[in-house]
Enzyme design. Sequence first.
Site, PDB file in Angstrom:
ATOM      1  N   ASP A  53      15.162  -1.351   5.092  1.00  0.00           N
ATOM      2  CA  ASP A  53      16.090  -0.221   5.149  1.00  0.00           C
ATOM      3  C   ASP A  53      16.770   0.014   3.807  1.00  0.00           C
ATOM      4  OD1 ASP A  53      15.536   0.062   7.846  1.00  0.00           O
ATOM      5  OD2 ASP A  53      17.182  -1.246   8.451  1.00  0.00           O
ATOM      6  N   TYR A 111      13.324 -13.880   6.338  1.00  0.00           N
ATOM      7  CA  TYR A 111      14.452 -13.077   5.868  1.00  0.00           C
ATOM      8  C   TYR A 111      15.646 -13.991   5.624  1.00  0.00           C
ATOM      9  CZ  TYR A 111      12.436  -8.482   6.933  1.00  0.00           C
ATOM     10  OH  TYR A 111      11.667  -7.341   6.947  1.00  0.00           O
TER      11      TYR A 111
END
Length: 246
Positions: A53, A111
């Site tokens: 994003d 992540y």
Amino acid sequence: MSQRLKLIVAYDGTPFAGWQSQSHRNTVQDHLERAFKRVTGGVVRVHGAGRTDAGVHALAQCAHVDVLKFLPPDHWIKALNALLPPAIRVLRCRNVSKDFHARLSAKGKIYRYRIWTGPILPPFEYRRAWHVAQLLDLKVLKSAAKHFVGTHDFASFAANRGKPEPSTIRSINSVRVRQKGPCVTIEFDGNGFLYKMVRLMVGTLVKYTLGKMHIGEITSRLHSGKLGSGRFVAPAEGLYLVRVRY
């Protein structure tokens, strides 16, 4: 005949509207495709291992691209980096077979989320970490994080992107919580992640650690398989794609 290149790309997500190409063309994918066009003279499509994003960073995003122009991998790195914005860099490049696909061949991703808990956010941490100006009890945080490990229906830890996912079941292999000074990192290793899933998990963990929710809310959401209410999404700037596993 074309050749397929595998790229490892790092980027500071702050100036960009995420990875995926958009109409205003200020995404990481757009910049890469423009750089390839300038080198090759033709239009190419860069395929990433997944979307990130706006504001999310990558230490090692993986991508592949088919090109008709044949150059040694190190020449591709030099040519592309000379044309890309300084916030995007191709770190590695190699030739791969046509069977390789950056997204479909991926076995999992790692992540990392960074939280700065000091009372003052240093300027060099601005847009690099989420500033939570409160001490986080690491024992409590680690204990709560264990609930995410395993295979669950993460529907209530996903945001609606318009197009429904075929399945919201994902497997998290590990969640590692570490602290160095005021910086707390939470690292998720899983076979796949839903839209904003990591940020929703981090937001939930921080809320629980600060005593703003009960552990039962976490476990019930993992068993509900439904979109939850009162969810909190951690800011994009603390999130980093560390590695894609193949």
